[in-house]
Design a protein around this motif. Sequence first.
Motif, PDB file in Angstrom:
ATOM      1  N   LEU A   1      -3.971   2.101   5.987  1.00  0.00           N
ATOM      2  CA  LEU A   1      -4.503   0.760   6.232  1.00  0.00           C
ATOM      3  C   LEU A   1      -4.530  -0.019   4.909  1.00  0.00           C
ATOM      4  O   LEU A   1      -5.088   0.447   3.918  1.00  0.00           O
ATOM      5  N   TYR A   2      -3.947  -1.203   4.913  1.00  0.00           N
ATOM      6  CA  TYR A   2      -3.911  -2.040   3.708  1.00  0.00           C
ATOM      7  C   TYR A   2      -5.290  -2.662   3.499  1.00  0.00           C
ATOM      8  O   TYR A   2      -5.736  -3.488   4.296  1.00  0.00           O
ATOM      9  N   HIS A   3      -5.964  -2.263   2.438  1.00  0.00           N
ATOM     10  CA  HIS A   3      -7.286  -2.792   2.144  1.00  0.00           C
ATOM     11  C   HIS A   3      -7.522  -2.693   0.645  1.00  0.00           C
ATOM     12  O   HIS A   3      -6.750  -2.058  -0.071  1.00  0.00           O
TER      13      HIS A   3
ATOM     14  N   HIS B   1      -2.211  -4.898  11.657  1.00  0.00           N
ATOM     15  CA  HIS B   1      -3.246  -5.308  10.702  1.00  0.00           C
ATOM     16  C   HIS B   1      -2.655  -5.560   9.328  1.00  0.00           C
ATOM     17  O   HIS B   1      -2.956  -6.569   8.670  1.00  0.00           O
ATOM     18  N   ASN B   2      -1.834  -4.647   8.853  1.00  0.00           N
ATOM     19  CA  ASN B   2      -1.286  -4.772   7.503  1.00  0.00           C
ATOM     20  C   ASN B   2      -0.440  -6.032   7.359  1.00  0.00           C
ATOM     21  O   ASN B   2      -0.496  -6.711   6.322  1.00  0.00           O
ATOM     22  N   GLU B   3       0.329  -6.365   8.382  1.00  0.00           N
ATOM     23  CA  GLU B   3       1.135  -7.585   8.325  1.00  0.00           C
ATOM     24  C   GLU B   3       0.241  -8.824   8.288  1.00  0.00           C
ATOM     25  O   GLU B   3       0.499  -9.777   7.535  1.00  0.00           O
TER      26      GLU B   3
ATOM     27  N   VAL C   1      -2.259  -0.328  13.210  1.00  0.00           N
ATOM     28  CA  VAL C   1      -2.452  -0.358  11.752  1.00  0.00           C
ATOM     29  C   VAL C   1      -1.395  -1.249  11.112  1.00  0.00           C
ATOM     30  O   VAL C   1      -1.687  -2.058  10.223  1.00  0.00           O
ATOM     31  N   GLU C   2      -0.150  -1.130  11.564  1.00  0.00           N
ATOM     32  CA  GLU C   2       0.925  -1.958  11.018  1.00  0.00           C
ATOM     33  C   GLU C   2       0.685  -3.441  11.303  1.00  0.00           C
ATOM     34  O   GLU C   2       0.947  -4.295  10.461  1.00  0.00           O
TER      35      GLU C   2
ATOM     36  N   MET D   1      -2.774  -8.971   7.089  1.00  0.00           N
ATOM     37  CA  MET D   1      -3.386  -9.009   5.765  1.00  0.00           C
ATOM     38  C   MET D   1      -2.437  -9.596   4.730  1.00  0.00           C
ATOM     39  O   MET D   1      -2.827 -10.442   3.906  1.00  0.00           O
ATOM     40  N   ARG D   2      -1.190  -9.177   4.743  1.00  0.00           N
ATOM     41  CA  ARG D   2      -0.248  -9.697   3.746  1.00  0.00           C
ATOM     42  C   ARG D   2       0.027 -11.175   3.985  1.00  0.00           C
ATOM     43  O   ARG D   2       0.155 -11.959   3.030  1.00  0.00           O
TER      44      ARG D   2
ATOM     45  N   HIS E   1     -14.228  -4.686   5.555  1.00  0.00           N
ATOM     46  CA  HIS E   1     -13.609  -3.368   5.629  1.00  0.00           C
ATOM     47  C   HIS E   1     -14.530  -2.304   5.041  1.00  0.00           C
ATOM     48  O   HIS E   1     -14.674  -1.209   5.592  1.00  0.00           O
TER      49      HIS E   1
ATOM     50  N   PRO F   1       0.829  -1.201   0.000  1.00  0.00           N
ATOM     51  CA  PRO F   1       0.000   0.000   0.000  1.00  0.00           C
ATOM     52  C   PRO F   1       0.860   1.245   0.000  1.00  0.00           C
ATOM     53  O   PRO F   1       2.004   1.221   0.473  1.00  0.00           O
TER      54      PRO F   1
END
Length: 424
Positions: free
Chosen positions: A106-108, A370-372, A367-368, A374-375, A408, A81
């Motif tokens: 936020l990665y979405h 969450h992003n990890e 937020v970080e 998600m990936r 999301h 992102p």
Amino acid sequence: MPDPELSPVRSSLPTAASHFGAYVLADAARALQAAADTQPPVSPLPAPPAVDVPAADLRRILGGPSGLGTASLRFAPREAPPAPPPALSSSALPSSPEEGSPIPGLYHHPVAAPDPVRVEEVSRRIKAWAVDEVDLFPEDWEDQFDGFSVGRYMVACHPDAPTVDHLMLATRLMVAENAVDDCYCEDHGGSPVGLGGRLLLAHTTLDPLHTTAEYQPQWARSLHSDAPRRAYRSAMEYFLQEAGPSQADRYRHDMARLHMGYLAEAAWAEQDHVPEVWEYLAMRQFNNFRPCPTITDTVGGYELPADLHAQPAMQRVIALASNATTIVNDLYSYTKELASPGRHLNLPVVIAERENTCDREAYLKAVEVHNELMRDFETAAAAFAAACPVPSVQRFLRGVAAWVDGNHHWHQTNTYRYSLPDFW
């Protein structure tokens, strides 16, 4: 095997039912053996290697369906992102309250607005069910029920549902789960005191009590004794009309996980204890959205065989997806929970307390996290899709990815419930 893109006709033969998963696994094994003749072996997750399959086949597997409303059905890893903007002024926020604003950084994956015709019909039906069938809430809670926008939520999360009836399976269960959370644990009279007993009795609406003739009628009457149990009982009865035995048992198992997570959080509340961050994340792997994406095949009108659902690689995919979607809830509900009485545990609050950081830094670190997650979810899903080229597996993984994206979208756009903190 039945085409998972269609609603299969269930066999009434016990032998066919008992061996269906074995046939599917045999098909998968043959496909993997053929691939192994020309490809290096694939190591098991949780550290999936790159799987070397022909480019055209990989595009087909990971490409998902096409056509109107299917843009969110993808689970291949995306580009990283973009970095969050340095500031987000009030003038930059969307003017329409329905659009909401995504959390910066936020990665979405944005999705198209859910089908308004389906949203309206699901909303109409769920309101009628809540009011007329299960007497779910008093009149003064009506605005909150409407503001939850559960019809828009479920249509966004299940774009491959063949009919509104299928969507209603998920919608009733979602409303029932929230009734239990609100009335037993949270806003509307909930308390950690005595929660275990209430949850156990509610769970018997999903996993029926088998007892003596003398005591069976008393248990049966108890299923109508309060709104959460009425909702659980009715929603489960509808679900069983469509779900196969293994799908129903899978759901019961995931609800037991959810209830165990509720109890852990309640125990910490009674002790006024803030867990370590890793402990909080462990609790959130149980007290999370898992019962919702795990039924994506039932809502889609097909069945992922139990043998394939139980594969460790699939379990990792589902767990990561469920964990990521629950941290989304922590982030979007942050200001709402801060404004509520008492201390509400969420990931930013726990990070701030345990890692001695300011609120802003704790939120941005959440937020970080969450992003990890998600990936990791997308990497695990892509690896398992390539390693197990069975149509029902491919569709189930796309369904879980769609649920993640739809979840999301609902949080972002539900400005009735959520607003962002002023951290940018």
